[in-house]
Design an enzyme around this catalytic site. Structure first.
Site, PDB file in Angstrom:
ATOM      1  N   ASP B 155       0.865  -1.180   0.000  1.00 48.93           N
ATOM      2  CA  ASP B 155       0.000   0.000   0.000  1.00 48.93           C
ATOM      3  C   ASP B 155       0.901   1.230   0.000  1.00 48.93           C
ATOM      4  O   ASP B 155       1.513   1.560   1.010  1.00 48.93           O
ATOM      5  CB  ASP B 155      -0.902   0.024   1.245  1.00 48.93           C
ATOM      6  CG  ASP B 155      -1.987  -1.050   1.184  1.00 48.93           C
ATOM      7  OD1 ASP B 155      -1.774  -2.065   0.501  1.00 48.93           O
ATOM      8  OD2 ASP B 155      -3.030  -0.878   1.838  1.00 48.93           O
ATOM      9  N   LYS B 222      -6.860   3.162  -3.444  1.00 45.89           N
ATOM     10  CA  LYS B 222      -7.322   3.138  -2.053  1.00 45.89           C
ATOM     11  C   LYS B 222      -7.570   4.567  -1.601  1.00 45.89           C
ATOM     12  O   LYS B 222      -6.814   5.467  -1.965  1.00 45.89           O
ATOM     13  CB  LYS B 222      -6.228   2.463  -1.211  1.00 45.89           C
ATOM     14  CG  LYS B 222      -6.437   2.475   0.291  1.00 45.89           C
ATOM     15  CD  LYS B 222      -5.345   1.641   0.984  1.00 45.89           C
ATOM     16  CE  LYS B 222      -5.322   1.876   2.478  1.00 45.89           C
ATOM     17  NZ  LYS B 222      -4.256   1.145   3.170  1.00 45.89           N
ATOM     18  N   LYS B 258     -10.320   0.191  -2.670  1.00 43.50           N
ATOM     19  CA  LYS B 258     -10.274  -0.073  -1.232  1.00 43.50           C
ATOM     20  C   LYS B 258     -10.550   1.195  -0.446  1.00 43.50           C
ATOM     21  O   LYS B 258      -9.683   2.055  -0.354  1.00 43.50           O
ATOM     22  CB  LYS B 258      -8.900  -0.633  -0.858  1.00 43.50           C
ATOM     23  CG  LYS B 258      -8.714  -0.838   0.655  1.00 43.50           C
ATOM     24  CD  LYS B 258      -7.356  -1.435   0.984  1.00 43.50           C
ATOM     25  CE  LYS B 258      -7.104  -1.445   2.486  1.00 43.50           C
ATOM     26  NZ  LYS B 258      -5.769  -1.898   2.854  1.00 43.50           N
TER      27      LYS B 258
END
Lengths: 285, 322
Positions: B155, B222, B258
């Site tokens: 991430d 995300k 996400k």
């Protein structure tokens, strides 16, 4: 020019706020002569769930306050109630159809009851706890601790009934979800206004109005409720089924016999919702 | 839109230079703010009950990236978190495992060791999470370390400073370099690009950042780090879902989404699932394409599952502490 009546909207009291029922339902409340008095919110199981959540989040702060401070807060409820006695007397006369003298007696008794419990707040530990003699070099003592979230079914009496069941529960540090008297719900909401303005943290007392047969079973089976006070359940069948539901999560259940609420209350109104913590301390060598 | 050589060329032209990229991103249609917020609010009012709710709860559990990103994380805490990810509800063998655990890079090894062959992935935040304000070399070293320790997913945070200053190509190249650092072939770690929408100011910027992340090769986009308020919101996620839908129509490549941070209740999670289905489509209703970055959400999902199974309300005493 004539003036329009300003009618009050009776809502629930959850987490220190006055929300309507999540279901949007209401029911009609009548006075003693069967005339329309007001609409009250008809709480649903989801309102009960929200109230338990509010009570749970208030528990940490309320239970960790000093007993002395809790006593002050309960005394404060009495002060504010005393200041609004005319309103309560008028409401009691309207809902129950009782005489002015009788209404005054009930308000007097309610204020006195709050003061009585306020006094108990920092004395109960001495009465029900204390040092225990043990056969060993230990200092051993027991202290009462609040049980947690208590679901209370309030008895029929609109003001004194509610004060009699709520004050003992919160004085010792529990938080509660109360199903107000099904017959006289309005005074309970007015009393909630008193609590909202008297230093009682939001969520310590949560008042639901509605059908006890609808809400009580959900509170009884709710895994996050620690104890149950069935004072206001007068239907023995409902009481039994609720007791059985409560057994699933080992709740403390209080199912008292009929009591005269004007008489001095028994101490077990408080002690039934306490746990005893005992500590062993080694001493000397 | 069908995939033609011309659209593919158009997209590769778009990243040829800083001005071309700016032209492309600013050429994206603007987001109707009021419309997006109303649509998100409207999708949040759907009522999902009984068997559909049970299915949605299980799906949501399987989509959770169980996250702990605190300075005081210890190996012990990560081990308990990993154990919880594998068996969220020990009282119910039918309860699915979560998709992944998400930890800082230095704890990837611990998580990996505990999770073993359970199938639960290890996601690691990298590139100087959460601010991302270090030189590129440091960021890439951070990524390589995490990948070497066994992270399945990385991430990364984008450089919001560069993005807001309009240096889009710099952001693009950084994502490309990060992706390259994620490894090659089967061993390549999946790359999630954190846009940190709470710092992007406008929905237009969210749309641009989404496209930028997808063009640069992110496998997931995300919303947030969880360290900035507001974190994931329904309208922001809506804009991102529209972007992945349009991206697949244009290029044929499916990208995951996400939302992370601020999703705490099962009710919220189900609202998001409804939105995924309505905006992006059913294809995204799978842990490979949609994740929740959350920690407290899992407990609420479990309590709701227990409520459906037992018929009475559950409480926090019946799930593990975080």
């Amino acid at each position: 020019m004539s003036r329009l009546d300003v009618k009050k909207t009776y809502k629930l009291y959850v987490g220190g706020a006055f929300p309507r029922s999540e279901s949007g339902r209401t029911f009609v409340v009548e006075d003693a002569k069967g005339r329309f008095l007001a609409n009250a919110s008809l709480a649903s199981r989801k309102d009960a769930r929200d109230a338990v959540k509010a009570a749970r989040s208030a528990f940490g702060g309320w239970s960790s306050r000093t007993a002395y401070n809790r006593g002050q807060v309960v005394y404060r409820i009495a002060e504010v109630l005393e200041g609004r006695r005319e309103q309560f007397e008028a409401e009691l006369r309207a809902t129950e159809g009782i005489t002015a003298a009788k209404a005054r007696t009930y308000v007097d008794a309610s204020v006195d009851r709050l003061v009585w419990y306020a006094g108990w707040a920092d004395k109960l530990a001495q009465v029900v706890g204390g040092a225990n003699p043990v056969a060993g070099p230990y200092f051993n003592h027991s202290t009462p601790e609040p049980t947690g979230v208590v679901a209370v079914v309030a008895p029929r009496g609109p003001l004194l009934g509610l004060v009699s069941v709520v004050a003992p529960v919160i004085t010792t540090g529990n938080t509660c979800v109360v199903i107000a008297s099904e017959e006289h719900p309005l005074t309970a909401i007015t009393l909630a206004e008193v609590m909202a303005t008297s230093d009682v943290p939001g969520g310590v007392v949560n008042v639901l109005t509605g059908k006890r047969a609808e809400i009580a079973p959900w509170l009884a089976s709710h895994a996050d409720v620690n104890a149950l006070d069935l004072t206001g359940v007068d239907d023995p069948e409902l009481a039994t089924s609720v007791e059985q539901a409560a057994a699933g999560t080992l709740k403390r259940v209080r199912r008292p016999a009929e009591e005269d609420l004007l008489a001095p209350p028994p101490l077990d109104r408080m002690t039934d919702f306490l746990e005893t913590k005992t500590v062993w301390h080694p001493m000397g060598i | 839109m069908t995939i033609t050589p011309s659209t593919a060329t158009a997209l590769s032209d778009a990243v040829a230079s800083d001005s071309a990229l700016r032209g492309f991103l600013h050429g994206l249609p603007g987001v109707d703010q009021v419309g997006a917020e109303q649509r998100a609010a409207a999708l949040g009012t759907r009522s999902i009950k009984t068997t559909a709710k049970a299915w949605a709860l299980d799906l949501a559990v399987s989509m959770v990236d169980l996250t702990t990103l605190e300075g005081n994380d210890t190996p012990g805490k990560v081990r308990t978190l990993a154990a919880k990810a594998m068996r969220p509800d020990p009282t119910d063998p039918g309860c699915p495992a979560t998709a992944a655990v998400c930890v800082y890079g230095d704890l990837v090894g611990v998580a990996k060791e505990t999770l073993g062959t359970s199938g639960v992935k290890v996601a690691s935040v990298a590139t100087a999470f959460p601010a991302g304000r270090v030189p590129l070399e440091v960021k890439l070293a951070d990524v390589r370390d995490a990948v070497a320790a066994g992270a399945d997913e990385i991430d990364m945070v984008i450089d919001r400073g560069a993005f807001l200053a309009g240096r889009y190509l710099e952001v693009y190249e950084e994502i490309v370099a990060t992706k390259a650092a994620c490894g090659q072939g089967d061993r390549r770690a999946h790359l999630k690009v954190i846009l940190e929408t709470g710092e992007l100011q406008t929905y237009d910027n969210v749309r641009r950042a989404s496209w930028l992340g997808m063009l640069a090769g992110g496998d997931f986009i995300k919303t947030s780090t969880g360290k900035v308020q507001p974190a994931a919101t329904m309208p922001v996620t809506l804009v991102m879902l529209e972007a992945v839908r349009d991206f697949r129509e244009t290029t044929g490549t499916q990208i995951g989404v996400k939302p992370a941070g601020g999703i705490r209740t099962a009710k919220d999670a189900i609202k998001y699932l409804v939105m995924v289905n309505e905006v992006a489509g059913e294809d995204w209703l799978h842990p490979d394409w949609f994740r929740f970055g959350a920690s407290t959400l899992l407990n609420d999902l479990l309590m709701q599952r227990q409520k459906l199974a037992t018929g009475h309300y559950s409480g926090p005493d019946y799930v593990t502490l975080d």
